[in-house]
Scaffold this active site. Structure first.
Site, short mmCIF file in Angstrom:
data_model
loop_
_atom_site.label_atom_id
_atom_site.label_comp_id
_atom_site.label_asym_id
_atom_site.label_seq_id
_atom_site.Cartn_x
_atom_site.Cartn_y
_atom_site.Cartn_z
N VAL A 86 -30.24 1.23 3.51
CA VAL A 86 -31.25 0.79 2.53
C VAL A 86 -31.03 -0.68 2.18
O VAL A 86 -29.89 -1.13 2.08
CB VAL A 86 -31.10 1.63 1.23
N CYS A 87 -32.13 -1.40 1.96
CA CYS A 87 -32.05 -2.75 1.40
C CYS A 87 -33.23 -2.92 0.44
O CYS A 87 -33.73 -1.93 -0.08
CB CYS A 87 -32.04 -3.83 2.50
N ARG A 88 -33.66 -4.14 0.20
CA ARG A 88 -34.76 -4.35 -0.75
C ARG A 88 -36.11 -3.95 -0.15
O ARG A 88 -36.89 -3.26 -0.76
CB ARG A 88 -34.79 -5.81 -1.22
#
Length: 98
Positions: free
Chosen positions: A62-64
């Protein structure tokens, strides 16, 4: 690379099986909120933390917004890890946060 939608991750978290999430955002971004129990390993450090990960587990990255997690997922996949990239990242996450 396999992908997963945020609502699918949310559903997995409600199940009985353990879910292994790696958040590759920077530490200051994670302070604003992360998926519960997600492990924070900033993208720049993923390659140096490979020994801390278990190749028998599947990780959701997951990231932004999905870009950095895609790069991290590709790197992990190239080293033999089972990974799923969460599409849309935390921008699309509507589940609980820590």
């Amino acid at each position: 690379m396999k992908e997963i939608l945020p609502n699918e991750v949310k559903a997995l978290l409600k199940g009985d099986s353990p879910v292994h999430i790696i958040d590759v955002r920077e530490v200051d971004e994670v302070k604003a909120g992360k998926i519960p129990n997600a492990l924070n390993i900033p993208l720049s450090l993923v390659e140096f933390r490979l020994q801390d990960l278990d190749k028998s587990k599947e990780y959701i990255i997951v990231c932004r917004s999905g870009g950095r997690s895609s790069r991290a997922a590709q790197l992990l996949e190239n080293h033999g890890y089972k990974v799923l990239n969460m599409m849309g990242g935390m921008n699309e996450w509507e589940g609980p946060i820590d």
